[in-house]
Design a protein around this motif. Structure first.
Motif, PDB file in Angstrom:
ATOM      1  N   ALA A 205       5.636  27.459   3.631  1.00 30.14           N
ATOM      2  CA  ALA A 205       5.631  28.728   2.905  1.00 30.14           C
ATOM      3  C   ALA A 205       4.225  29.306   2.820  1.00 30.14           C
ATOM      4  N   GLU A 206       3.214  28.436   2.649  1.00 31.96           N
ATOM      5  CA  GLU A 206       1.843  28.925   2.579  1.00 31.96           C
ATOM      6  C   GLU A 206       1.395  29.501   3.916  1.00 31.96           C
ATOM      7  N   LEU A 207       1.862  28.918   5.024  1.00 34.84           N
ATOM      8  CA  LEU A 207       1.531  29.477   6.339  1.00 34.84           C
ATOM      9  C   LEU A 207       2.115  30.886   6.481  1.00 34.84           C
ATOM     10  N   ALA A 208       3.356  31.059   6.059  1.00 37.57           N
ATOM     11  CA  ALA A 208       3.972  32.386   6.127  1.00 37.57           C
ATOM     12  C   ALA A 208       3.248  33.365   5.215  1.00 37.57           C
ATOM     13  N   GLY A 209       2.920  32.935   4.019  1.00 36.10           N
ATOM     14  CA  GLY A 209       2.205  33.814   3.099  1.00 36.10           C
ATOM     15  C   GLY A 209       0.813  34.153   3.589  1.00 36.10           C
ATOM     16  N   ALA A 210       0.130  33.184   4.204  1.00 39.88           N
ATOM     17  CA  ALA A 210      -1.203  33.438   4.742  1.00 39.88           C
ATOM     18  C   ALA A 210      -1.154  34.470   5.856  1.00 39.88           C
ATOM     19  N   ARG A 211      -0.143  34.383   6.708  1.00 35.91           N
ATOM     20  CA  ARG A 211      -0.019  35.349   7.806  1.00 35.91           C
ATOM     21  C   ARG A 211       0.145  36.771   7.252  1.00 35.91           C
ATOM     22  N   ALA A 212       1.012  36.929   6.255  1.00 40.36           N
ATOM     23  CA  ALA A 212       1.249  38.251   5.680  1.00 40.36           C
ATOM     24  C   ALA A 212       0.005  38.772   4.963  1.00 40.36           C
ATOM     25  N   ALA A 213      -0.672  37.903   4.213  1.00 36.22           N
ATOM     26  CA  ALA A 213      -1.852  38.343   3.461  1.00 36.22           C
ATOM     27  C   ALA A 213      -2.987  38.734   4.397  1.00 36.22           C
ATOM     28  N   LEU A 214      -3.198  37.964   5.453  1.00 35.38           N
ATOM     29  CA  LEU A 214      -4.279  38.274   6.397  1.00 35.38           C
ATOM     30  C   LEU A 214      -4.007  39.589   7.118  1.00 35.38           C
ATOM     31  N   ARG A 215      -2.770  39.801   7.538  1.00 39.82           N
ATOM     32  CA  ARG A 215      -2.447  41.059   8.210  1.00 39.82           C
ATOM     33  C   ARG A 215      -2.642  42.246   7.283  1.00 39.82           C
ATOM     34  N   ALA A 216      -2.241  42.104   6.019  1.00 39.56           N
ATOM     35  CA  ALA A 216      -2.422  43.205   5.067  1.00 39.56           C
ATOM     36  C   ALA A 216      -3.892  43.515   4.854  1.00 39.56           C
ATOM     37  N   ALA A 217      -4.749  42.497   4.967  1.00 34.12           N
ATOM     38  CA  ALA A 217      -6.192  42.696   4.792  1.00 34.12           C
ATOM     39  C   ALA A 217      -6.875  43.163   6.075  1.00 34.12           C
ATOM     40  N   GLY A 218      -6.113  43.341   7.146  1.00 35.06           N
ATOM     41  CA  GLY A 218      -6.703  43.774   8.407  1.00 35.06           C
ATOM     42  C   GLY A 218      -7.408  42.663   9.158  1.00 35.06           C
ATOM     43  N   ILE A 219      -7.044  41.422   8.869  1.00 29.49           N
ATOM     44  CA  ILE A 219      -7.643  40.265   9.527  1.00 29.49           C
ATOM     45  C   ILE A 219      -6.604  39.669  10.471  1.00 29.49           C
ATOM     46  N   SER A 220      -7.008  39.437  11.707  1.00 32.00           N
ATOM     47  CA  SER A 220      -6.081  38.889  12.692  1.00 32.00           C
ATOM     48  C   SER A 220      -5.819  37.416  12.414  1.00 32.00           C
ATOM     49  N   PRO A 221      -4.564  37.035  12.143  1.00 30.05           N
ATOM     50  CA  PRO A 221      -4.263  35.628  11.859  1.00 30.05           C
ATOM     51  C   PRO A 221      -3.929  34.848  13.129  1.00 30.05           C
ATOM     52  N   ILE A 222      -4.512  33.679  13.261  1.00 27.54           N
ATOM     53  CA  ILE A 222      -4.181  32.763  14.344  1.00 27.54           C
ATOM     54  C   ILE A 222      -3.719  31.475  13.676  1.00 27.54           C
ATOM     55  N   LEU A 223      -2.402  31.338  13.554  1.00 27.38           N
ATOM     56  CA  LEU A 223      -1.834  30.248  12.777  1.00 27.38           C
ATOM     57  C   LEU A 223      -0.897  29.412  13.636  1.00 27.38           C
ATOM     58  N   PRO A 224      -0.758  28.141  13.323  1.00 25.35           N
ATOM     59  CA  PRO A 224       0.189  27.305  14.059  1.00 25.35           C
ATOM     60  C   PRO A 224       1.623  27.722  13.723  1.00 25.35           C
ATOM     61  N   PRO A 225       2.545  27.577  14.667  1.00 26.50           N
ATOM     62  CA  PRO A 225       3.926  27.978  14.391  1.00 26.50           C
ATOM     63  C   PRO A 225       4.600  27.087  13.367  1.00 26.50           C
ATOM     64  N   SER A 226       4.125  25.852  13.228  1.00 29.58           N
ATOM     65  CA  SER A 226       4.776  24.921  12.320  1.00 29.58           C
ATOM     66  C   SER A 226       3.780  23.861  11.882  1.00 29.58           C
ATOM     67  N   ALA A 227       4.068  23.258  10.728  1.00 28.51           N
ATOM     68  CA  ALA A 227       3.260  22.137  10.236  1.00 28.51           C
ATOM     69  C   ALA A 227       4.178  20.988   9.849  1.00 28.51           C
ATOM     70  N   ALA A 228       5.307  20.893  10.537  1.00 26.50           N
ATOM     71  CA  ALA A 228       6.294  19.864  10.194  1.00 26.50           C
ATOM     72  C   ALA A 228       5.796  18.461  10.477  1.00 26.50           C
ATOM     73  N   HIS A 229       4.779  18.317  11.329  1.00 23.81           N
ATOM     74  CA  HIS A 229       4.285  16.989  11.678  1.00 23.81           C
ATOM     75  C   HIS A 229       3.347  16.404  10.627  1.00 23.81           C
ATOM     76  N   VAL A 230       2.939  17.197   9.644  1.00 20.89           N
ATOM     77  CA  VAL A 230       2.023  16.710   8.606  1.00 20.89           C
ATOM     78  C   VAL A 230       2.778  15.740   7.694  1.00 20.89           C
ATOM     79  N   PRO A 231       2.218  14.568   7.404  1.00 25.16           N
ATOM     80  CA  PRO A 231       2.891  13.619   6.498  1.00 25.16           C
ATOM     81  C   PRO A 231       3.182  14.245   5.135  1.00 25.16           C
TER      82      PRO A 231
END
Length: 316
Positions: A205-231
């Protein structure tokens, strides 16, 4: 005898506030008064009778370390037994037998009372420490929750204002305002869950929120598609790191690009802006360090050699 009683009261009431040296002098004075009272009452032989030094021993148990009080009691008991043995006439074994309870009871009872008092004080200290820890948790969690939410709301509100002021698409401005309303409701819910201690952030959820917040601020987001592998044990602290890192990029960096990298046991937030400097011991970074320490990890933050800023959380 009245002076002995008055000295005992002074020792029990004011003695704990005295320095160790003055406590020793006070107990010594009580022992002297007890001996003087015994001599004046029935002569030297009375020094061996049970109970002569009971109040002085109780004061010693109240003011001295427990071992000192026990050793003093044993020493006095032995000295009284010698007095009885050296006294003229046949030795009364009954009087010798009375010495043991006369020495043990005042020391043991006073030590027990002191233990009860100390337990009460420890309970109060534990309650105070627990309250302080809860205040620290609330301050840390509210900083993490509201800092990002309010930053995103501010960015989206500013974007909607600029769209309306420039005569742009009203539908886009309305979409941003609807998002602001959603974020406000979400922040309200998160604050309620944080106060109750039931909030558990999601890294996805934080990855999705970060993408939206960065785009709204005019900052290009480069984020991983998933973080399911994190313990699972790292997902929650990494979610806080991502939220804090993205919030700082939006607020302080002046960047045009933000990149998030996620490994099995590490996460990095990088930007290309000139705004952020070497991180100081702020509330956000301190809170992140505390969260990572709980799972055996650490936080590093600082400028990159080629420009920009990096926030990294990892577990060795």
């Amino acid at each position: 005898m009245p002076l002995y009683a008055a000295g005992w009261l002074v020792a029990m009431i004011t003695g704990p506030r005295l320095s160790p040296r003055r406590r020793i002098l006070l107990v010594g004075a009580l022992l002297t008064l007890a001996g003087a009272a015994a001599l004046l009452q029935n002569g030297p032989a009375y020094l061996g009778h049970a109970g002569v030094f009971s109040f002085a021993l109780a004061a010693a148990a109240w003011l001295f370390p427990a071992l000192w009080a026990v050793l003093l009691g044993l020493g006095l008991g032995a000295a009284q037994a010698l007095v009885l043995w050296a006294a003229p006439g046949p030795l009364s074994w009954g009087l010798v037998g009375d010495l043991f309870p006369a020495v043990v009871i005042p020391v043991a009872v006073t030590l027990l009372i002191r233990l009860v008092v100390q337990l009460g004080q420890a309970r109060e200290e534990i309650a105070a420490l627990a309250a302080a820890a809860e205040r620290d948790r609330l301050a840390r969690d509210l900083h993490d929750v509201l800092g990002h939410s309010l930053t995103t709301i501010t960015v989206k509100t500013g974007l909607a204002r600029r769209v309306l002021e420039s005569g742009g698409d009203p539908e886009r401005a309305l979409a941003e305002l609807r998002d602001v309303e959603r974020l406000s409701r979400q922040a309200h819910s998160e604050v309620r869950l944080t106060v109750s201690g039931r909030r558990r952030p999601s890294l996805a959820a934080e990855l999705a929120g970060a993408r939206a917040a960065l785009r709204a601020a005019g900052i290009s987001p480069i984020l991983p598609p998933s973080a399911a592998h994190v313990p699972a044990e790292l997902a929650e602290p990494f979610a806080y790191v991502l939220r804090e890192g993205v919030t700082n990029v939006i607020r302080h960096s002046g960047a045009t690009r933000c990149e998030v990298l996620v490994g099995d046991d590490w996460l990095e937030v990088r930007d290309n802006g000139p705004g952020q400097k070497a991180a100081g011991p702020g509330n956000g970074l301190s809170g992140l360090a505390e969260r990572l320490r709980a799972v055996g990890g650490q936080v590093e933050a600082g400028p990159l050699p080629a420009g920009g800023f990096r926030l990294r959380a990892s577990r060795a």
